[in-house]
Design a protein around this motif. Structure first.
Motif, PDB file in Angstrom:
ATOM      1  N   ILE A 208      35.832  43.699  39.341  1.00 16.69           N
ATOM      2  CA  ILE A 208      35.711  43.326  40.743  1.00 16.69           C
ATOM      3  C   ILE A 208      36.910  42.514  41.221  1.00 16.69           C
ATOM      4  O   ILE A 208      37.444  42.755  42.311  1.00 16.69           O
ATOM      5  CB  ILE A 208      34.412  42.538  40.959  1.00 16.69           C
ATOM      6  CG1 ILE A 208      33.210  43.456  40.715  1.00 16.69           C
ATOM      7  CG2 ILE A 208      34.344  41.949  42.368  1.00 16.69           C
ATOM      8  CD1 ILE A 208      31.893  42.734  40.641  1.00 16.69           C
ATOM      9  N   PHE A 209      37.348  41.578  40.393  1.00 15.96           N
ATOM     10  CA  PHE A 209      38.383  40.649  40.838  1.00 15.96           C
ATOM     11  C   PHE A 209      39.774  40.972  40.312  1.00 15.96           C
ATOM     12  O   PHE A 209      40.749  40.345  40.722  1.00 15.96           O
ATOM     13  CB  PHE A 209      37.996  39.221  40.436  1.00 15.96           C
ATOM     14  CG  PHE A 209      36.708  38.760  41.052  1.00 15.96           C
ATOM     15  CD1 PHE A 209      36.621  38.518  42.411  1.00 15.96           C
ATOM     16  CD2 PHE A 209      35.573  38.590  40.276  1.00 15.96           C
ATOM     17  CE1 PHE A 209      35.428  38.103  42.992  1.00 15.96           C
ATOM     18  CE2 PHE A 209      34.380  38.171  40.835  1.00 15.96           C
ATOM     19  CZ  PHE A 209      34.303  37.926  42.199  1.00 15.96           C
TER      20      PHE A 209
ATOM     21  N   GLN B 245      31.090  36.310  44.481  1.00 14.48           N
ATOM     22  CA  GLN B 245      30.639  35.637  43.264  1.00 14.48           C
ATOM     23  C   GLN B 245      29.206  35.153  43.402  1.00 14.48           C
ATOM     24  O   GLN B 245      28.402  35.257  42.466  1.00 14.48           O
ATOM     25  CB  GLN B 245      31.567  34.467  42.935  1.00 14.48           C
ATOM     26  CG  GLN B 245      31.284  33.826  41.578  1.00 14.48           C
ATOM     27  CD  GLN B 245      31.452  34.805  40.432  1.00 14.48           C
ATOM     28  OE1 GLN B 245      32.535  35.328  40.206  1.00 14.48           O
ATOM     29  NE2 GLN B 245      30.372  35.063  39.699  1.00 14.48           N
TER      30      GLN B 245
ATOM     31  N   GLN C 201      37.264  41.665  50.147  1.00 15.73           N
ATOM     32  CA  GLN C 201      37.510  40.808  51.307  1.00 15.73           C
ATOM     33  C   GLN C 201      38.254  41.544  52.415  1.00 15.73           C
ATOM     34  O   GLN C 201      38.332  41.048  53.550  1.00 15.73           O
ATOM     35  CB  GLN C 201      38.310  39.566  50.884  1.00 15.73           C
ATOM     36  CG  GLN C 201      39.747  39.824  50.451  1.00 15.73           C
ATOM     37  CD  GLN C 201      39.872  40.152  48.959  1.00 15.73           C
ATOM     38  OE1 GLN C 201      38.943  40.705  48.373  1.00 15.73           O
ATOM     39  NE2 GLN C 201      40.996  39.790  48.374  1.00 15.73           N
TER      40      GLN C 201
ATOM     41  N   HIS D 291      33.521  41.180  35.732  1.00  8.34           N
ATOM     42  CA  HIS D 291      34.332  40.212  36.473  1.00  8.34           C
ATOM     43  C   HIS D 291      35.721  40.774  36.728  1.00  8.34           C
ATOM     44  O   HIS D 291      36.241  40.724  37.855  1.00  8.34           O
ATOM     45  CB  HIS D 291      34.426  38.891  35.707  1.00  8.34           C
ATOM     46  CG  HIS D 291      35.252  37.855  36.405  1.00  8.34           C
ATOM     47  ND1 HIS D 291      36.639  37.799  36.298  1.00  8.34           N
ATOM     48  CD2 HIS D 291      34.900  36.831  37.237  1.00  8.34           C
ATOM     49  CE1 HIS D 291      37.098  36.812  37.030  1.00  8.34           C
ATOM     50  NE2 HIS D 291      36.063  36.195  37.606  1.00  8.34           N
ATOM     51  N   ASP D 292      36.351  41.315  35.687  1.00 10.24           N
ATOM     52  CA  ASP D 292      37.697  41.872  35.854  1.00 10.24           C
ATOM     53  C   ASP D 292      37.679  43.115  36.725  1.00 10.24           C
ATOM     54  O   ASP D 292      38.629  43.383  37.467  1.00 10.24           O
ATOM     55  CB  ASP D 292      38.309  42.200  34.491  1.00 10.24           C
ATOM     56  CG  ASP D 292      38.712  40.953  33.723  1.00 10.24           C
ATOM     57  OD1 ASP D 292      38.721  39.863  34.335  1.00 10.24           O
ATOM     58  OD2 ASP D 292      39.019  41.063  32.521  1.00 10.24           O
TER      59      ASP D 292
ATOM     60  N   THR E   1      35.786  36.211  48.363  1.00  9.39           N
ATOM     61  CA  THR E   1      35.656  36.081  46.916  1.00  9.39           C
ATOM     62  C   THR E   1      34.476  35.186  46.571  1.00  9.39           C
ATOM     63  O   THR E   1      33.708  35.469  45.638  1.00  9.39           O
ATOM     64  CB  THR E   1      36.949  35.513  46.323  1.00  9.39           C
ATOM     65  OG1 THR E   1      38.025  36.415  46.605  1.00  9.39           O
ATOM     66  CG2 THR E   1      36.825  35.322  44.820  1.00  9.39           C
TER      67      THR E   1
ATOM     68  N   GLY F  49      41.490  45.087  41.256  1.00  4.67           N
ATOM     69  CA  GLY F  49      40.159  44.718  41.715  1.00  4.67           C
ATOM     70  C   GLY F  49      39.770  45.492  42.960  1.00  4.67           C
ATOM     71  O   GLY F  49      40.496  46.368  43.436  1.00  4.67           O
TER      72      GLY F  49
END
Length: 612
Positions: free
Chosen positions: A173-174, A546, A191, A170-171, A542, A187
């Motif tokens: 990618i984001f 997800q 987008q 998660h961290d 985003t 990240g």
């Protein structure tokens, strides 16, 4: 078939002031260190004298001593918490009582943004830091793996994971929150379209010019630059420390320039041996290749060496264990052509990722294809800004350290002054399995994550890369590598659903080949959800990212239920453990028993169907 390599034009070059990013991206010359050796001969597996770099051996040894005992015990604890009844040999091996842990490697395929996202989703299922994965009984395998390989967009996943200090998926990618914005991991910014982050065409053109200007210093230092250098500067904004969403467009920041691949060895999780050893792959792009070995639909001969780009504590390397090269050069000193004057700062992390992910050779098959490709406007700016005569532009360019007598084997580019690399999947091997077949590494179990495209009208995987690896090993290097039997054509993969559920290859304990656990993006989840992973996105929101990750998680944990009416196999975590330990089990002399027998009947491919 590749018709001709792009060659730069010859126009006047006007001097301009270098930006901070250009300066940070520029290699530096200096005296070579005392005792410097440009080439390490890697020996031959056929002759029985193949050797790993001593620093790799030391890293793996320290990881075995300091990290793996607790990692395997954590994994075992997660499985046992699901109340499954495991055979005693599984518990003995994973707890260390047998004295022999599995040697696991994880391979992340190419396939554009799709493969990076799919690979991250699968690895989240294997990550003990994910509470849901720990509760499921699969979490912990990522921490226990010895090797982690990436190719093409899979190298973006593996490369960012390594240099960002091994965060959660998660961290990764984001992004993470940090009080140091100049060094923060922001990240992937999926987008924002790569090389076209603006919605305005004029601004995107200015952005491309900025990227080209940032590689100018490298050219002025005497190095050839190519399309990949320009893409590397965009990579630096998406996949290297130092950029966040608030400063992405700031032209005064270095945006990942100066972060070298060899410096990954200095991040805290690597220094503590907490990371699986990362390997990024590329393929030699050579004018001297044997075109008779080209796989239909691909461009580079399978006989060309597969090139590793490794991180080590001291002597990180680039080279190949293929018998046709069997040599390595220090990564820290890439750009060096002799043992007197050494280049440093050449091995930019963004550039190394670009070397593995440069699939743009596929646009250079005809003039019309090239002109209508997304790379053509970038090439025009590059040619107009930094003209070079006789320089290949659709490969990643390195001064060749393996000239002439530097290599003992029949290296096809021994007479070339420039070494060109292309996308690791350009020869058809889109899953980076080859490094895990190196006998000196002793890998006995491979978890292969496949998000490549095998179907013309859809983005599903159907075993094509495994077939090409099998053909390469059996035809070209049968004594150098061992690979378990897989089907000989994609139709068989599809007919037997081998890519729509996890499949084990190589279940025959008598073979010296690793056991292969194959998990593919081969179809939608069996719970009836609308497919979200059959895509080739250029950019995603985003929310879309997800959703893609959530569906990938479902695909990776559903297994192959014995009950046709059930979408999820409750025994999948136990079956996965049975496969992971099976080669170690065989070394102890124990027979398969208990749940592992039924697991292997359900998950193993025996040459014609499932079952032993």
């Amino acid at each position: 078939m590749l018709t001709t390599l792009l060659v730069a034009s010859s126009l006047p070059l006007l001097a301009v002031a270098q930006s901070a990013a250009s300066l940070a991206y520029t290699p530096v010359y200096g005296a070579c260190p005392s005792g410097f050796t440009l080439v390490r001969q890697a020996g031959s597996s056929a002759a029985g004298n193949q050797t790993l770099n001593p620093q790799e051996t030391a890293y793996i040894s320290s990881r075995k001593s300091n990290v793996l005992p607790n990692a395997w015990k954590t994994y075992l604890s997660n499985i046992e918490a699901t109340d499954v009844s495991l055979p005693s040999y599984v518990s003995d091996i994973l707890s260390g009582d047998s004295g022999d842990y599995p040697n696991l490697g994880i391979a992340c395929s190419g396939g554009g943004w799709r493969s990076a996202m799919f690979g991250a989703g699968v690895m989240s299922v294997l990550d003990s830091r994910n509470a849901a994965s720990a509760a499921l009984g699969t979490g912990g395998l990522l921490q226990a793996a010895q090797y982690l390989t990436g190719l093409s967009s899979g190298s973006l996943l593996v490369g960012t994971l390594a240099q960002a200090n091994f965060p959660t998926m998660h961290d990764l990618i984001f992004g993470t929150n940090s009080t140091d914005p100049t060094n923060a991991w922001g990240g992937w910014f999926a987008q924002l379209s790569r090389a076209a982050p603006y919605t305005n065409a004029t601004q995107n053109a200015e952005y491309i010019q900025l990227l080209v200007d940032e590689v100018r210093g490298k050219f002025e230092a005497g190095f050839s630059v190519s399309y990949v250098d320009v893409i590397a500067r965009d990579n630096g904004r998406h996949f290297v420390n130092g950029t966040d969403i608030n400063n992405f467009y700031d032209e005064f920041l270095v945006h990942g320039a100066g972060y070298t691949w060899s410096a990954v060895a200095n991040v805290s999780t690597f220094m503590a041996y907490e990371q699986p050893f990362p390997i990024i792959l590329a393929t030699l792009l050579s004018p001297n290749g044997n075109l008779s070995t080209v796989v239909p639909g691909f461009l580079i001969p399978t006989s060309n060496p597969v090139v590793e780009l490794n991180v080590l504590c001291v002597s990180d390397e680039m080279g190949s264990y293929d018998p046709t090269l069997a040599a390595f050069t220090p990564m820290k000193y890439l750009g060096t052509a002799n043992e007197s004057i050494c280049a440093t700062n050449f091995d930019q992390t963004s550039f190394i990722m670009g070397a593995s992910g440069d699939a743009d050779i596929f646009f250079n098959t005809s003039e019309s294809t090239l002109i209508n490709s997304p790379m053509y406007p970038i090439l025009e700016v590059l040619n107009n800004t930094i003209p070079q005569t006789g320089v290949v532009l659709d490969g990643t360019l390195f001064p060749n350290p393996f000239l002439g007598p530097a290599t003992e084997g029949a290296f096809i580019d021994a007479d070339e002054t420039i070494l060109a690399l292309s996308d690791g999947g350009s020869s058809g091997e889109v899953i980076p399995i080859q490094p895990l077949l190196v006998k000196a590494r002793g890998v006995d179990t491979i978890f292969a994550i496949d998000a490549s495209q095998d179907l013309e009208n859809a983005y599903w995987s159907a075993g094509g890369s495994l077939i090409n690896t099998q053909n390469r090993v059996n035809t070209l290097f049968p004594t150098a590598y061992s690979f378990p039997p897989v089907p000989t054509n994609i139709s068989e993969f599809i007919a037997q659903n081998l890519s729509t559920r996890p499949t084990f290859f190589g279940c025959d304990s008598s073979t010296e080949a690793p056991l292969l656990i194959y998990l593919a993006n081969g179809g939608p989840p069996r719970d009836g959800e609308t497919s979200l992973t059959n895509v080739a996105p250029l950019n995603v929101t985003t929310e879309q990212m997800q959703a893609f990750l959530d569906q990938t998680y479902m695909i990776a944990m559903q297994g192959n239920s014995a009950d046709p009416s059930s979408a999820i196999d409750p025994e999948w975590p136990a079956c996965l453990a049975c496969a992971v330990v099976d080669r170690a089990r065989n070394r102890t002399g124990a027979d398969r028993s208990g749940i592992c027998c039924s697991c292997f009947e359900r998950y193993c491919w025996n040459g014609s169907t499932y079952g032993l």
